[in-house]
Structure formats: C-alpha cells, structure tokens
Design an enzyme around this catalytic site. Structure first.
Site, PDB file in Angstrom:
ATOM      1  N   LYS A  15     -13.897  -4.938   7.137  1.00 16.62           N
ATOM      2  CA  LYS A  15     -13.873  -3.792   5.474  1.00 16.62           C
ATOM      3  C   LYS A  15     -12.581  -4.893   4.928  1.00 16.62           C
ATOM      4  CE  LYS A  15      -9.821  -1.555   5.997  1.00 16.62           C
ATOM      5  NZ  LYS A  15      -8.409  -2.445   5.539  1.00 16.62           N
ATOM      6  N   ASN A  16     -11.904  -5.848   5.749  1.00 19.71           N
ATOM      7  CA  ASN A  16     -10.976  -6.353   5.621  1.00 19.71           C
ATOM      8  C   ASN A  16     -11.206  -7.534   4.789  1.00 19.71           C
ATOM      9  OD1 ASN A  16      -9.203  -5.139   6.134  1.00 19.71           O
ATOM     10  ND2 ASN A  16      -8.159  -6.008   7.839  1.00 19.71           N
TER      11      ASN A  16
ATOM     12  N   CYS B  52       4.250   2.243   3.154  1.00 17.08           N
ATOM     13  CA  CYS B  52       2.780   3.184   3.560  1.00 17.08           C
ATOM     14  C   CYS B  52       3.536   3.142   5.362  1.00 17.08           C
ATOM     15  CB  CYS B  52       2.137   2.723   3.757  1.00 17.08           C
ATOM     16  SG  CYS B  52       1.264   1.218   5.195  1.00 17.08           S
TER      17      CYS B  52
ATOM     18  N   ARG C  42       5.981  -3.485   4.185  1.00 20.61           N
ATOM     19  CA  ARG C  42       5.044  -3.927   3.127  1.00 20.61           C
ATOM     20  C   ARG C  42       5.329  -5.287   1.800  1.00 20.61           C
ATOM     21  NH1 ARG C  42      -0.567  -1.714   4.796  1.00 20.61           N
ATOM     22  NH2 ARG C  42      -1.026  -4.161   4.765  1.00 20.61           N
TER      23      ARG C  42
ATOM     24  N   ASP D 180      -4.168  -4.846  13.996  1.00 22.96           N
ATOM     25  CA  ASP D 180      -5.036  -3.868  13.815  1.00 22.96           C
ATOM     26  C   ASP D 180      -5.669  -3.112  14.969  1.00 22.96           C
ATOM     27  OD1 ASP D 180      -4.416  -4.246  11.544  1.00 22.96           O
ATOM     28  OD2 ASP D 180      -6.120  -5.435  11.015  1.00 22.96           O
TER      29      ASP D 180
ATOM     30  N   ARG E  38     -10.657   5.637   6.256  1.00 19.88           N
ATOM     31  CA  ARG E  38     -10.845   4.395   4.691  1.00 19.88           C
ATOM     32  C   ARG E  38     -11.508   2.920   5.669  1.00 19.88           C
ATOM     33  NH1 ARG E  38      -5.003   2.834   5.338  1.00 19.88           N
ATOM     34  NH2 ARG E  38      -6.703   1.086   4.171  1.00 19.88           N
TER      35      ARG E  38
END
Ligand code: UD1
Length: 420
Positions: free
Chosen positions: A22-23, A116, A121, A307, A399
């Site tokens: 994803k990243n 978030c 952030r 993560d 997500r």
C-alpha cells in the site's frame, strides 16, 4: 457499516500470498502525474486507499483504472492542479500529489490533510522541502497553494523531530525530478517504499542515486516519460501474517515476501524464541515453543516499523513476562491499548511506552477499530481469544489489507463479515 466476527482458538495453517505494498503504490500512482504518457502499474492491491488515490488522479484529469491488480493510466494532458479537500482529507498519502503537480503544471493547490487518531501529523517537512526547491507557498482556507515557474535543485536537510519522513521524502524527490540542476536530500527516509518510488521514477527517465539511504541525489531532467512497474510486496501485511501464525500457535507459509525488508521484525521474533525459515520469496513461520517477552522500540527504517507496533503488542499480550513497547514515531499511537484491555489484556500506558504483562488467555469482547494497524491488532487478538469477538469500524482495515478475511479463512480462521 460492516463488522468482523471472529471465533477464536483455531491454529492457522497453510499458505497465503502477500499483496503489493500500500505505502509504495500510493506515491507511485501520484508520480504518474509527472508525465502525460501512458503508465502501467502492476501488483496493485485493491484497497480503499488505492481507490481513493485513483479518484484523486481522475479528479486531476487522469484516466486511471484498476483491473485485476493492474492500473492503466492512459496518455493524456492533464491540466487540473487542484486536489480537493473531500478526497485529501480521507487519506494523508494524497498530500503527495503536491510535488508532482507543482513540478509538472508549475502550480498546485492541495488541501491540507488534517490530523488523525494516531497523532497531529504535520506537513512542515513537505513544505520546507518544496520551498527549498524555490517554490512560493501560501496556506489559504485549508489549502496549500504552491507555484514556481521553474523549480531549482537545492541541498535540503529533511530530518524532523521524529526523524525522517516517508511521504515528505517522496514529495520532494518527485518535485526534484523536474527541477533545474541537482538536489540532495539529506536525512531522507530509507523505507523500501521510498526506494520503490525512486525505481519507478528512474524508469520514467529520472536521474536518482542513493535511494534507500539517508542521502538521495537527484539530477533534474526536462521531462519524464511513461513507464511500467511492479509494486514490491507489502512488508506490513507479511509481518501481520507472521504474527497471526505465532499468536494462534500455527504454521504458515507466507509467499511473495522480501525478507530483506523485514529485518527488524525477524530479529525481534527470533529474540522471542521463534525460528523462521526463509527462502527467496517466502517465509515460513511455525510455532514450536513458548515465546519469551521482548522489548520493542519503533524507529524509522531499518528500525522496527511503527506500522507493526500494534500487532506485536497483541502477541506480547499473551506471552509470559513483561514487555515494554516504546513508540518513537507517533507517541500517541496507542488507541488499541484500551481495546486489548477490554479483551482481558494487562497493558498500561506510560507516555510513549506501553508496559505489557503477558497473560495466559484473552477473552472475546466487542471491540472497535480506531485506525488501520490497530484494527489488525484487534483481529489478531480475536483469532486467539476465548469466545466470539466482534471488531467494529473495519473500514479502517479495508484501507490497508486486501481480502484479509478471505486470506485468514484460507488458513482455517473462523472469521466472517456481518452488517453492524
Ligand atoms: C508513512 C506511512 C505510514 C507509516 C509512517 C511512518 C505511507 C502512505 N504511510 O506515513 O504507514 O506509519 O510513514 O513509518 O507511506 N512528521 C513531521 N512533519 C512532517 C511529516 C512528518 O513532523 O512534515 C512526523 C510525523 O508526525 C511522524 C514522523 O514525522 O512523527 C514520521 O512520519 P512520516 O514518515 O512523515 O509518516 P507518513 O509519511 O505520513
């Protein structure tokens, strides 16, 4: 809204294939804004975040479609430079359209992403880097307005209070590909996803050296062309599946893995007493003996990934002994602590530390996902808890994990989706 229902207690066994990262895919899709030519991206996971980025590309005038793991971005001259609040606010990674839009169209108007649940952030490093390339930047009505007739290469120190920034490095590196002269990014993020983006940019004709290290050198070129690229495997999904094997005392062969990207996690799991078999593109994790507690501190790559912090906490929650988990990237990323404690865990938060006292057995409970990795941590806990756990707000999970309940079902897990 859907919730996941998990009947705990099944040992997971079998084979599973990891999806594309994803990243890596999100900035790589943004990078296609640097050219008017046709691009093909393969190994693309079908995730909520991927689809949000495709919507953003379409809103900017690109014709981008995902079909069976492949994104085709048709050749066309896109001219819209405004990335709208509605889309950018739903996903922080969308802010990395700023660099490509500015470099290609000489101007960009991109909504500020906002905070978030895992912290404030900020985007100061993105702005600092882009400004160093000679752009004028103003913040108006929640938007960043940037313009520069011609970006100019520069020497930029991009380290922040919490170390390097992944997306700021991506943003500045993309902008610098079309700047005049040489750019050096010092204290650049070394994450494999940054290197994957650099490799895509190089295929588009960019001149980049040092990606994957803290010093990246970019020699600007006049224009970039279309390219084809395959996304690297998702190291966080692989890591989450490794924990799934251990927490359920199972035996899983995880395919499509680059073990080189998992060094810090493998090292910590070995310290806990796990033996891991590694082949070229697969990892086998088989639970053989009782694990030891470990202390974990998250750091920028190649350190232990933030993560994976929540997932390793769920494993330590049922591992004998005391573990101290220290969060150095997002000191407030502990929303999962209260939810794990609802399942009987003994975890105490003290500032950026979580002190985990391992217990024998978690008990099922209704819990709520607060962010992507916290959701994964709760699913892992549910797989081993006694009874039936329900995890609400699983749109967070969607997500970042492609077909996760199908993948877990394939390994024998009793997990299914229900309407809330
Ligand atoms: C990326 C990842 C995310 C991961 C994070 C850290 C993507 C799409 N997301 O997010 O999954 O958790 O890296 O590995 O790749 N910071 C500043 N100023 C800035 C930017 C960041 O102070 O301008 C701080 C952040 O608040 C944080 C730290 O720097 O404390 C690292 O954040 P960063 O690497 O920027 O995270 P992202 O790139 O947003």
């Amino acid at each position: 809204m859907d919730k996941l229902v998990i009947e705990g207690g099944v040992r997971l066994k079998g084979e599973v294939t990891v999806s594309g990262a994803k990243n890596a895919v999100l900035p790589i899709l943004a990078a296609t804004l640097l050219t008017d030519e046709h691009c093909v991206i393969k190994g693309v996971p079908n995730l909520r975040d991927t689809n949000t980025m495709l919507k953003i590309l379409r809103s900017l005038g690109k014709n981008a479609e995902l079909n069976k793991g492949k994104v085709n971005i048709a050749a066309n001259k896109h001219t819209n430079h405004v990335a709208d609040y509605k889309l950018v606010s739903t996903m922080r990674a969308s802010f990395c359209v700023l660099g490509p839009l500015l470099a290609k169209l000489k101007k960009a108007k991109v909504s500020l992403p906002g905070g978030c649940v895992i912290g404030i952030r900020p985007v100061d490093l993105h702005i600092k880097g882009i400004k160093s390339l000679g752009a004028t930047i103003n913040i108006e009505s929640g938007y960043v307005l940037a313009h520069a007739a011609q970006l100019k290469g520069s020497h930029i120190y991009l380290g922040g209070v919490y170390g390097s920034s992944v997306l700021a490095t991506d943003n500045v590196m993309m902008a610098a590909t079309l700047a005049r002269g040489e750019t050096v990014i010092e204290s650049a993020a070394c994450e494999p996803e940054v290197a994957d983006l650099a490799n895509f940019l190089i295929q588009m004709g960019a001149k980049i050296k040092g990606h994957g290290t803290p010093i990246i050198e970019i020699e600007g070129v006049k224009q970039l062309h279309g390219a084809e690229h395959t996304i690297i495997p998702d190291r966080i999904e692989a890591g989450t599946l490794m924990i799934a094997a251990l927490i359920t005392k199972g035996d899983i062969l995880i395919k499509n893995v680059m073990f080189q990207h998992l060094g810090a996690l493998i090292d910590k799991l070995e310290e806990a007493g796990v033996s891991i078999s590694i082949t070229d593109s697969a990892i086998r994790v088989c639970y053989k003996r009782r694990l030891r507690s470990i202390n974990v501190t998250t750091l920028p790559y190649p350190g232990f990934p933030t993560d994976m912090q929540a997932q390793v906490m769920s494993l330590m929650a049922i591992t004998r002994g005391i573990s101290v988990i220290t969060e150095k990237i997002y000191p407030d990323r502990f929303m999962h602590v209260a939810e794990l404690n609802r399942m009987g865990a003994h975890i105490q938060r003290e500032g950026p530390h979580a002190i985990v006292e391992g217990i024998k057995q978690l008990s099922a409970a209704p819990v709520m996902a607060s962010d992507l990795r916290a959701s994964a941590c709760l699913v892992l806990a549910g797989l081993v808890a006694k009874g039936v756990t329900t995890v609400s707000r699983i749109y967070h999970l969607e997500r970042g994990y492609e077909n996760i309940e199908k993948k877990l079902q394939g390994l024998g897990a009793k997990i299914w989706r229900e309407k809330e």
